[in-house]
Design an enzyme around this catalytic site. Structure first.
Site, PDB file in Angstrom:
ATOM      1  N   GLU A 293      50.519 -57.001 -46.081  1.00 52.43           N
ATOM      2  CA  GLU A 293      50.621 -58.454 -45.966  1.00 52.43           C
ATOM      3  C   GLU A 293      50.002 -59.149 -47.181  1.00 52.43           C
ATOM      4  O   GLU A 293      50.407 -60.244 -47.555  1.00 52.43           O
ATOM      5  CB  GLU A 293      49.906 -58.912 -44.683  1.00 52.43           C
ATOM      6  CG  GLU A 293      50.677 -59.950 -43.907  1.00 52.43           C
ATOM      7  CD  GLU A 293      50.107 -60.218 -42.529  1.00 52.43           C
ATOM      8  OE1 GLU A 293      50.767 -59.830 -41.558  1.00 52.43           O
ATOM      9  OE2 GLU A 293      49.020 -60.807 -42.411  1.00 52.43           O
ATOM     10  N   HIS A 322      52.646 -31.024 -40.488  1.00 48.73           N
ATOM     11  CA  HIS A 322      53.773 -30.350 -39.839  1.00 48.73           C
ATOM     12  C   HIS A 322      54.936 -31.287 -39.598  1.00 48.73           C
ATOM     13  O   HIS A 322      55.842 -30.978 -38.844  1.00 48.73           O
ATOM     14  CB  HIS A 322      53.291 -29.716 -38.529  1.00 48.73           C
ATOM     15  CG  HIS A 322      52.257 -28.661 -38.765  1.00 48.73           C
ATOM     16  ND1 HIS A 322      52.566 -27.337 -38.969  1.00 48.73           N
ATOM     17  CD2 HIS A 322      50.906 -28.759 -38.905  1.00 48.73           C
ATOM     18  CE1 HIS A 322      51.457 -26.653 -39.192  1.00 48.73           C
ATOM     19  NE2 HIS A 322      50.432 -27.495 -39.169  1.00 48.73           N
ATOM     20  N   LYS A 436      57.389 -66.540 -37.504  1.00 45.49           N
ATOM     21  CA  LYS A 436      56.702 -67.290 -36.441  1.00 45.49           C
ATOM     22  C   LYS A 436      57.501 -68.550 -36.119  1.00 45.49           C
ATOM     23  O   LYS A 436      57.707 -68.893 -34.959  1.00 45.49           O
ATOM     24  CB  LYS A 436      55.290 -67.691 -36.891  1.00 45.49           C
ATOM     25  CG  LYS A 436      54.250 -66.583 -36.816  1.00 45.49           C
ATOM     26  CD  LYS A 436      52.846 -67.141 -37.078  1.00 45.49           C
ATOM     27  CE  LYS A 436      51.785 -66.061 -37.043  1.00 45.49           C
ATOM     28  NZ  LYS A 436      50.429 -66.534 -37.317  1.00 45.49           N
TER      29      LYS A 436
HETATM   30  O1  PA5 Z   1      46.231 -61.661 -41.726  1.00 47.12           O
HETATM   31  C1  PA5 Z   1      46.707 -62.594 -41.122  1.00 47.12           C
HETATM   32  O2  PA5 Z   1      46.400 -63.770 -41.362  1.00 47.12           O
HETATM   33  C2  PA5 Z   1      47.698 -62.405 -39.982  1.00 47.12           C
HETATM   34  O3  PA5 Z   1      48.150 -61.111 -39.871  1.00 47.12           O
HETATM   35  C3  PA5 Z   1      47.044 -62.788 -38.672  1.00 47.12           C
HETATM   36  O4  PA5 Z   1      45.924 -61.983 -38.434  1.00 47.12           O
HETATM   37  C4  PA5 Z   1      47.987 -62.680 -37.486  1.00 47.12           C
HETATM   38  O5  PA5 Z   1      49.197 -63.338 -37.752  1.00 47.12           O
HETATM   39  C5  PA5 Z   1      47.350 -63.301 -36.256  1.00 47.12           C
HETATM   40  O6  PA5 Z   1      46.977 -64.617 -36.538  1.00 47.12           O
HETATM   41  P1  PA5 Z   1      45.928 -65.406 -35.694  1.00 47.12           P
HETATM   42  O7  PA5 Z   1      44.617 -64.745 -35.773  1.00 47.12           O
HETATM   43  O8  PA5 Z   1      45.915 -66.763 -36.307  1.00 47.12           O
HETATM   44  O9  PA5 Z   1      46.440 -65.427 -34.291  1.00 47.12           O
END
Ligand code: PA5
Length: 467
Positions: A293, A322, A436
């Site tokens: 990400e 394996h 989202k």
């Molecule tokens: O790293 C990030 O910002 C995202 O992966 C969030 O952790 C994930 O989308 C969850 O978001 P939130 O904590 O706002 O619910």
């Protein structure tokens, strides 16, 4: 053990051309990257103030005290602790629990556990929700709802289900069963928490989801389950010291980030993480989110289209020897493998004698499983090296709260530095936001009419392409 004895080691021998041949890097190539590395080091210094996650090992004295008090209270009466969250709000708690508690923690009798059973619900699969409700004892359950943004649909759906059940059972007292972890002021969870007087902990400003394990997001579940959270932070603080040195040869996170980026530039688009310890199995999931990400980006800092990133792949040693190692050794030259090893496992198992008349079995007897797993790790490293495939080996002297704190912090700095070298913003996730928004539109959320229209106008799937 002193800090130095607990220092994790980052070995990059097998990234070097000297060992793996043409797929590795040379000293000359590293030297050519020095100016870019210096620029990235300067940026890391300049932006440190914005990277609030870097201060988490140092500035949470009061937070730690509050969390320990909460954990003590929860431990009096709670048999089941359920984290509701997803992505950065779930992967850290899962990885740390797996690393630092008994591998069958939830199956142990209560007196042998450090706290209640832990469930981290990071999906909205209805079967999984039903399965959870089938096994927890609602009377003695506390839900920790975690969302930095306070608006993530999956987490909100889970919260709605949990609160509905709690309200039916406990009326106004439902709030005793919920702890909220969210932003100070942004989002909906803080509104819900304030309106209902929920016990609330905060995700500090400037700490994004995937960089949040060392704040209440991860620390609460860890403390409730008996993990030494101060030692986690101490390990991270120690790694901060090591990763604050402006010298590639001394800074483990900077050097490994540089070598990964150099490999990426040569088409190594896959980053395999292969721990040789079940305790570290979910570190790969946590790392996969952090790396994917943060570095998977379309645009560079200057607005140009770059389509950068390295696809993380999870493997477990020796299990996946394996299943996947055949591909790693003989397949395309598109991977960097990171082995995670352990010097001293927390258990020792001897392999007894039993079939001494069969030499192909007897050679194992008299050794330990510890020797076997370590030999297999070395053998796989060697096989890859012989095949000219680059790899790193990260070794933890032992898996404990201090070394896990080091490891988490090391990967975070490595990711941020790789972002600087790649000249991208490692801290946003516009691609996730698109998904989202499409979900909001599909489920009829207000304010998403345009997106709804866009989705309605998308090309329809053709029946002829469905067999
Ligand atoms: O790293 C990030 O910002 C995202 O992966 C969030 O952790 C994930 O989308 C969850 O978001 P939130 O904590 O706002 O619910």
């Amino acid at each position: 053990m002193s800090d130095t004895a607990l220092k994790i080691r980052i070995d990059y021998n097998n990234m070097m051309a000297e060992f793996v041949g043409k797929e590795g890097v040379t000293e000359e190539e590293i030297a050519a990257w020095q100016p870019a590395a210096e620029q990235a080091m300067a940026a890391m210094k300049e932006k440190r103030g914005q990277m609030k996650w870097r201060e988490l090992p140092h500035n949470q004295k009061d937070v730690v005290a509050d969390i320990l008090a909460l954990a003590k209270e929860i431990n009096k009466d709670c048999t089941d602790f359920v984290v509701l969250g997803i992505g950065g709000s779930a992967l850290g708690p899962i990885a740390v629990q797996q690393a630092l508690n008994h591998l069958h923690y939830n199956d142990l009798p209560k007196e042998k556990r450090g706290g209640p059973r832990l469930f981290v619900e990071d999906n909205v699969d209805p079967e999984r929700m039903q399965a959870l409700l089938d096994v927890i004892d609602l009377d003695h359950t506390v839900f920790n709802v975690i969302t930095k943004s306070g608006s993530t649909s999956e987490t909100m759906a889970q919260l709605l289900i949990a609160t509905d059940l709690l309200k039916q059972k406990f009326g106004e007292n439902w709030t005793k069963h919920v702890v909220a972890t969210t932003d100070h002021e942004k989002g909906n969870l803080i509104k819900i928490a304030k309106e209902n007087g929920l016990r609330t902990f905060y995700v500090p400003d400037g700490v994004g989801g995937r960089f949040s394990e060392l704040c209440p997001v991860g620390l609460i579940a860890a403390a409730v389950c008996g993990i030494d959270i101060q030692a986690l932070l101490d390990g991270a603080a120690y790694m901060d010291e090591l990763c604050s040195v402006d010298d590639l040869r001394k800074n483990p996170a900077y050097m490994s980030a540089l070598l990964q980026v150099m490999a990426m530039k040569r088409g190594k688009n896959i980053s395999v993480m292969m721990p040789y310890a079940d305790s570290l199995k979910y570190m790969s999931d946590w790392y996969a989110q952090l790396w994917a990400e943060s570095l998977g980006k379309k645009f560079g800092l200057d607005g140009s289209v770059v389509h950068t990133g390295q696809t993380p792949v999870k493997a477990l040693g020796v299990t996946d020897q394996h299943s996947q190692v055949q591909l790693y050794v003989e397949g395309p030259d598109d991977k960097v493998v990171t082995f995670l090893g352990v010097d001293k496992y927390r258990a020792t198992f001897g392999i007894p004698h039993g079939f001494d008349a069969i030499p192909d079995v007897a050679f194992l007897s008299g050794h330990t499983m510890n020797e076997l797993i370590q030999a297999e790790q070395s053998a796989t490293e060697y096989a890859l090296m012989k095949a000219g495939k680059p790899s790193f080996t990260i070794t933890l002297p032992v898996v404990n709260a201090f070394t896990i704190g080091e490891l988490l912090y090391y990967f975070e700095v490595q990711t941020a530095f790789a972002g600087e070298l790649l000249q991208i913003n490692a801290f946003d996730q516009p691609g996730v936001e698109h998904g989202k928004q499409a979900t909001y539109a599909l489920l009829g959320k207000n304010g998403f009419d345009e997106k709804r229209a866009e989705l309605a106008a998308a090309p329809k799937k053709k029946a002829e392409y469905i067999i």
